[in-house]
Design an enzyme around this catalytic site. Sequence first.
Site, PDB file in Angstrom:
ATOM      1  N   LYS A  52      11.182  85.412  32.980  1.00  0.00           N
ATOM      2  CA  LYS A  52      12.209  85.075  33.977  1.00  0.00           C
ATOM      3  C   LYS A  52      12.200  86.100  35.115  1.00  0.00           C
ATOM      4  CE  LYS A  52      14.905  82.490  30.655  1.00  0.00           C
ATOM      5  NZ  LYS A  52      16.051  82.366  29.742  1.00  0.00           N
ATOM      6  N   GLN A  96      20.737  86.065  27.929  1.00  0.00           N
ATOM      7  CA  GLN A  96      19.711  85.476  27.065  1.00  0.00           C
ATOM      8  C   GLN A  96      20.291  85.235  25.668  1.00  0.00           C
ATOM      9  OE1 GLN A  96      16.775  84.396  28.138  1.00  0.00           O
ATOM     10  NE2 GLN A  96      16.166  83.693  26.121  1.00  0.00           N
ATOM     11  N   ASP A 119      22.560  78.834  34.027  1.00  0.00           N
ATOM     12  CA  ASP A 119      22.047  78.187  32.809  1.00  0.00           C
ATOM     13  C   ASP A 119      22.700  76.815  32.602  1.00  0.00           C
ATOM     14  OD1 ASP A 119      20.021  79.259  31.194  1.00  0.00           O
ATOM     15  OD2 ASP A 119      21.331  80.882  30.485  1.00  0.00           O
TER      16      ASP A 119
HETATM   17  N1  GUN Z   1      17.478  81.100  24.779  1.00  0.00           N
HETATM   18  C1  GUN Z   1      16.589  80.078  24.607  1.00  0.00           C
HETATM   19  N2  GUN Z   1      16.593  79.277  25.702  1.00  0.00           N
HETATM   20  C2  GUN Z   1      17.504  79.786  26.560  1.00  0.00           C
HETATM   21  C3  GUN Z   1      17.942  79.411  27.853  1.00  0.00           C
HETATM   22  O1  GUN Z   1      17.530  78.413  28.450  1.00  0.00           O
HETATM   23  N3  GUN Z   1      18.872  80.215  28.409  1.00  0.00           N
HETATM   24  C4  GUN Z   1      19.376  81.297  27.778  1.00  0.00           C
HETATM   25  N4  GUN Z   1      20.309  82.024  28.410  1.00  0.00           N
HETATM   26  N5  GUN Z   1      18.991  81.685  26.590  1.00  0.00           N
HETATM   27  C5  GUN Z   1      18.052  80.941  25.983  1.00  0.00           C
END
Ligand code: GUN
Length: 282
Positions: A52, A96, A119
Site C-alpha cells: 500500500k 490494517q 476502506d
Molecule cells: N486486511 C485484509 N484486507 C484488508 C483491507 O482491505 N483493508 C484493511 N484495512 N485491512 C485488511
Amino acid sequence: MPQIIDGKRISQEIKDELRDKVAALKEQGKEIALAVIQVGEDPASSVYVRNKKRACEYIGIKSLSYEVPESTTQEELLAIIDECNKNPECNGILVQLPVPKHIDEDTIIRAIDPKKDVDGFHPMSVGALTIGEPGFVSCTPAGIIQLLKRSGISIEGKECVVVGRSNIVGKPMALLLLRENGTVTICHSRTKDLREVTKRADILIAAIGKPKFFDASYVKEGAVVIDVGIHRNENNKLCGDVDYDDVAPHCSAITPVPGGVGPMTIAMLMNNCVESAEMFGE
Ligand code: GUN
C-alpha cells in the site's frame, strides 16, 4: 478459450490515471496523504502495508506511517485515529486488519471519520452504499466492478450470483451489482443447493474462501467468473476459490489467481484516497 481478465494491467491503468490526477492536484497546491496504521507485525499484514505504501509512492500520495507494537492498547490506537481524524493534511485513514485480539475491531472502524474512511468499512459508508448515496466503497468489490466495466462486460439485466456474505466482500459486492442493475442472488454456507443457484449465473463471484471449491459443475457455459479467493495449494502455489483449469474452458471470461482481483484492491484504495482529497480536501 475465454477472455482472461487481466487485473494487473487494469490496476496499472487505474494507478496511472490516478498519478496524472494527483500531479494535476499538486499543481493547484493540493497534496494528498494517507495514514497507514499497523498494530503488531503479522507477516501477511506487513506485506499488504508495504504494498500500500509503495502504491502511494508511485501515485504521489504521501503516506503517514504508524507502525505500533502488538502491545498497543485500544485507547492508544483510538488516540492515533483521533489525531488523524483532526489532521487536515490527512485525507484517508487505513487501519490494517486484523488488529490484535485485545482490541475491538468494530470500535476501531467506527472511530474513523467517515470522510476519511477509504476502506469503506464504517457503518456510515456501508449505509450510504445501501441507500445509493455517495460514500466510500469497500475496495475489493469496487475493484471487481472496474474489472468488469473495463473488460467490456455489462452487468445490467444479468443474473449475478455472489457466493459469500462477508461485510468486506460479499455484501457490498451484491449491493454494487444491484446498483449496476444486475439481478443479484447471494449464496452462503447454508444455501440448500448451491450448484443449482450458481449454474444460473451469467456473472459468478466466487468468494467462499475454500481453495479450488468451484469446478465446472458449478458454472454455466459462457459465464463470467470472478475469483476473489487467494490460497496456497499443497505445492505452495497460489490458487483461488475456482478450479481454474477445469472451469476456464467453459467461461466467456475469467480472472486468474494471482493477477486478477488481487491487484485491484490497492488500486481502488488509492482511488478512494484521491476521491477523499477531491471531495473533502482543503
Ligand atoms: N486486511 C485484509 N484486507 C484488508 C483491507 O482491505 N483493508 C484493511 N484495512 N485491512 C485488511
